[in-house]
Design a protein around this motif. Sequence first.
Motif, PDB file in Angstrom:
ATOM      1  N   LEU A   1       0.828  -1.204   0.000  1.00 28.67           N
ATOM      2  CA  LEU A   1       0.000   0.000   0.000  1.00 28.67           C
ATOM      3  C   LEU A   1       0.862   1.253   0.000  1.00 28.67           C
ATOM      4  O   LEU A   1       1.941   1.292   0.612  1.00 28.67           O
ATOM      5  CB  LEU A   1      -0.935   0.001   1.218  1.00 28.67           C
ATOM      6  N   ALA A   2       0.406   2.303  -0.673  1.00 30.24           N
ATOM      7  CA  ALA A   2       1.166   3.560  -0.769  1.00 30.24           C
ATOM      8  C   ALA A   2       0.649   4.606   0.201  1.00 30.24           C
ATOM      9  O   ALA A   2       1.440   5.314   0.840  1.00 30.24           O
ATOM     10  CB  ALA A   2       1.095   4.094  -2.199  1.00 30.24           C
ATOM     11  N   THR A   3      -0.666   4.718   0.334  1.00 34.57           N
ATOM     12  CA  THR A   3      -1.242   5.765   1.178  1.00 34.57           C
ATOM     13  C   THR A   3      -1.373   5.318   2.626  1.00 34.57           C
ATOM     14  O   THR A   3      -1.128   6.094   3.560  1.00 34.57           O
ATOM     15  CB  THR A   3      -2.633   6.162   0.641  1.00 34.57           C
ATOM     16  N   TYR A   4      -1.764   4.078   2.842  1.00 35.23           N
ATOM     17  CA  TYR A   4      -1.926   3.543   4.193  1.00 35.23           C
ATOM     18  C   TYR A   4      -1.080   2.291   4.388  1.00 35.23           C
ATOM     19  O   TYR A   4      -1.604   1.187   4.556  1.00 35.23           O
ATOM     20  CB  TYR A   4      -3.394   3.211   4.466  1.00 35.23           C
ATOM     21  N   PRO A   5       0.245   2.428   4.381  1.00 36.25           N
ATOM     22  CA  PRO A   5       1.105   1.256   4.569  1.00 36.25           C
ATOM     23  C   PRO A   5       0.895   0.598   5.930  1.00 36.25           C
ATOM     24  O   PRO A   5       1.265  -0.567   6.126  1.00 36.25           O
ATOM     25  CB  PRO A   5       2.521   1.816   4.432  1.00 36.25           C
ATOM     26  N   GLU A   6       0.270   1.349   6.845  1.00 36.57           N
ATOM     27  CA  GLU A   6      -0.007   0.768   8.172  1.00 36.57           C
ATOM     28  C   GLU A   6      -0.948  -0.427   8.091  1.00 36.57           C
ATOM     29  O   GLU A   6      -0.999  -1.267   9.003  1.00 36.57           O
ATOM     30  CB  GLU A   6      -0.645   1.824   9.096  1.00 36.57           C
ATOM     31  N   LEU A   7      -1.705  -0.516   6.985  1.00 35.57           N
ATOM     32  CA  LEU A   7      -2.661  -1.606   6.841  1.00 35.57           C
ATOM     33  C   LEU A   7      -2.084  -2.825   6.124  1.00 35.57           C
ATOM     34  O   LEU A   7      -2.791  -3.831   5.941  1.00 35.57           O
ATOM     35  CB  LEU A   7      -3.901  -1.120   6.076  1.00 35.57           C
ATOM     36  N   ASP A   8      -0.802  -2.744   5.725  1.00 38.66           N
ATOM     37  CA  ASP A   8      -0.166  -3.908   5.107  1.00 38.66           C
ATOM     38  C   ASP A   8      -0.259  -5.111   6.046  1.00 38.66           C
ATOM     39  O   ASP A   8      -0.009  -4.991   7.260  1.00 38.66           O
ATOM     40  CB  ASP A   8       1.309  -3.623   4.796  1.00 38.66           C
ATOM     41  N   GLY A   9      -0.615  -6.262   5.490  1.00 44.49           N
ATOM     42  CA  GLY A   9      -0.684  -7.490   6.273  1.00 44.49           C
ATOM     43  C   GLY A   9      -2.060  -7.780   6.846  1.00 44.49           C
ATOM     44  O   GLY A   9      -2.284  -8.872   7.382  1.00 44.49           O
ATOM     45  N   PHE A  10      -2.989  -6.833   6.723  1.00 48.67           N
ATOM     46  CA  PHE A  10      -4.328  -7.030   7.281  1.00 48.67           C
ATOM     47  C   PHE A  10      -5.256  -7.718   6.271  1.00 48.67           C
ATOM     48  O   PHE A  10      -5.397  -7.268   5.138  1.00 48.67           O
ATOM     49  CB  PHE A  10      -4.958  -5.684   7.671  1.00 48.67           C
ATOM     50  N   ARG A  11      -5.901  -8.794   6.719  1.00 53.55           N
ATOM     51  CA  ARG A  11      -7.014  -9.353   5.970  1.00 53.55           C
ATOM     52  C   ARG A  11      -8.263  -8.564   6.323  1.00 53.55           C
ATOM     53  O   ARG A  11      -8.277  -7.802   7.299  1.00 53.55           O
ATOM     54  CB  ARG A  11      -7.198 -10.840   6.286  1.00 53.55           C
ATOM     55  N   PHE A  12      -9.340  -8.763   5.535  1.00 54.58           N
ATOM     56  CA  PHE A  12     -10.545  -7.959   5.754  1.00 54.58           C
ATOM     57  C   PHE A  12     -11.091  -8.136   7.170  1.00 54.58           C
ATOM     58  O   PHE A  12     -11.459  -7.165   7.837  1.00 54.58           O
ATOM     59  CB  PHE A  12     -11.618  -8.329   4.730  1.00 54.58           C
ATOM     60  N   SER A  13     -11.140  -9.380   7.645  1.00 60.31           N
ATOM     61  CA  SER A  13     -11.707  -9.652   8.972  1.00 60.31           C
ATOM     62  C   SER A  13     -10.868  -9.056  10.089  1.00 60.31           C
ATOM     63  O   SER A  13     -11.352  -8.931  11.221  1.00 60.31           O
ATOM     64  CB  SER A  13     -11.860 -11.162   9.180  1.00 60.31           C
ATOM     65  N   GLU A  14      -9.615  -8.708   9.787  1.00 57.85           N
ATOM     66  CA  GLU A  14      -8.723  -8.156  10.801  1.00 57.85           C
ATOM     67  C   GLU A  14      -8.768  -6.627  10.869  1.00 57.85           C
ATOM     68  O   GLU A  14      -8.197  -6.033  11.781  1.00 57.85           O
ATOM     69  CB  GLU A  14      -7.284  -8.629  10.531  1.00 57.85           C
ATOM     70  N   LEU A  15      -9.439  -6.014   9.897  1.00 54.60           N
ATOM     71  CA  LEU A  15      -9.544  -4.558   9.892  1.00 54.60           C
ATOM     72  C   LEU A  15     -10.488  -4.088  10.995  1.00 54.60           C
ATOM     73  O   LEU A  15     -11.411  -4.808  11.410  1.00 54.60           O
ATOM     74  CB  LEU A  15     -10.069  -4.062   8.545  1.00 54.60           C
ATOM     75  N   ASP A  16     -10.258  -2.860  11.470  1.00 55.26           N
ATOM     76  CA  ASP A  16     -11.197  -2.248  12.394  1.00 55.26           C
ATOM     77  C   ASP A  16     -12.585  -2.240  11.734  1.00 55.26           C
ATOM     78  O   ASP A  16     -12.701  -1.984  10.529  1.00 55.26           O
ATOM     79  CB  ASP A  16     -10.748  -0.821  12.697  1.00 55.26           C
ATOM     80  N   PRO A  17     -13.662  -2.529  12.475  1.00 52.32           N
ATOM     81  CA  PRO A  17     -15.009  -2.560  11.899  1.00 52.32           C
ATOM     82  C   PRO A  17     -15.380  -1.303  11.135  1.00 52.32           C
ATOM     83  O   PRO A  17     -16.177  -1.374  10.181  1.00 52.32           O
ATOM     84  CB  PRO A  17     -15.914  -2.748  13.125  1.00 52.32           C
ATOM     85  N   ARG A  18     -14.802  -0.160  11.526  1.00 53.83           N
ATOM     86  CA  ARG A  18     -15.112   1.080  10.801  1.00 53.83           C
ATOM     87  C   ARG A  18     -14.552   1.041   9.385  1.00 53.83           C
ATOM     88  O   ARG A  18     -15.190   1.505   8.431  1.00 53.83           O
ATOM     89  CB  ARG A  18     -14.582   2.291  11.572  1.00 53.83           C
TER      90      ARG A  18
END
Length: 366
Positions: free
Chosen positions: A122-139
């Motif tokens: 990811l370029a804009t939100y590299p903090e989310l690298d490695g996250f599957r959908f179910s692991e994302l914050d519900p928001r």
Amino acid sequence: MDNNKSTRLANKLFPVKEEYEIDILDIPADKRKLNTETYDFTVSTIVEYISEKHIDIPMFQRGYVWNRAQASRLIESLIIQCPIPVVYLSQNTDETLSVIDGNQRLTSISLYLNDEFPLTGLATYPELDGFRFSELDPRFQRHIRNRTIRCIVILKDTHPQIKFDVFERLNTGSVKLNPQELRHGIYNGPLIETIEELSNNSQFKKATSTTNDKRMKGEEMILRFFALHDDWQNYQKPMTTYLNNYAENNRFFDHENLNRLSRTFKSNFNKCIELYGEYTFKTFDEKRKRLKSNTALFDAQMISMSIINPPIGRLEEIDKNRVIARLSELMNDEDFYGSLTKGTTDRNTVHKRINEYTDFLRNILS
């Protein structure tokens, strides 16, 4: 000097390659209109429709080719609310929708929301690298689910030839899909699946020189046989439209009809192999060399065999050397050979070679 002899030799050494036809719209002007509706489907709705088979994502020749980084960037685009290109869908007679343009995008979204891969690159939100959908914050999950994607649906009352023309215009990949590859997606169903299965026969691949068939040539040849066997007397060019119409009209053939077609194809193919051996569907020179698979000859040999329908036992009794000698004479007939190499999909040419080859086969068997 015999110029005809030179021409015959040139035709055999440098055959004119069969080009894909440009389909001139031979339909009434009032039926050439593209009928569409526009929808803004949420990502949640799209994934649900795909899961329930209301949206069908056809697997074309190259299928799903995006890598995980490309798919991840698409998900990131949804998160940052970057506009997503329009998706084009085709409405089928049963009200389901087939993807015309947007296969990679919709497949990527469906895979990610089903936890098939983690985000990467990811370029804009590299903090989310490695996250599957179910692991994302519900928001984040709700935000992605609620994003909308504009979909233009080509309605079922649009003339099939117009639909196919639109599909070709939207076919912008680095390697253009050929007509059979397009059919494999647009008209995917029991008929296409049966043809695909038949085309994988090793003996058929050898006879048609499609052992390394990466562009579905063998499948198109079998479709041609089905269509011509059904009603070759009423064939009208262009061949592309003729085959499109057959594939659409018989897309959901029932099990009984598909079995009948398969038996008919296998029976006539086996009879051709029995009668012609290694020369089946092949043009060749006076020395019986330079064997080259020829689709027009495939049509003539298969359809004539189905018309006369001799018992296999009769073919086993025939002197094969005499058959090939007579076939060699036919190949040296400039008029007949021309029907295999020039204007091969013209209506008169198709009728000519089937009629002449049927007479030839009838004489062989007499």
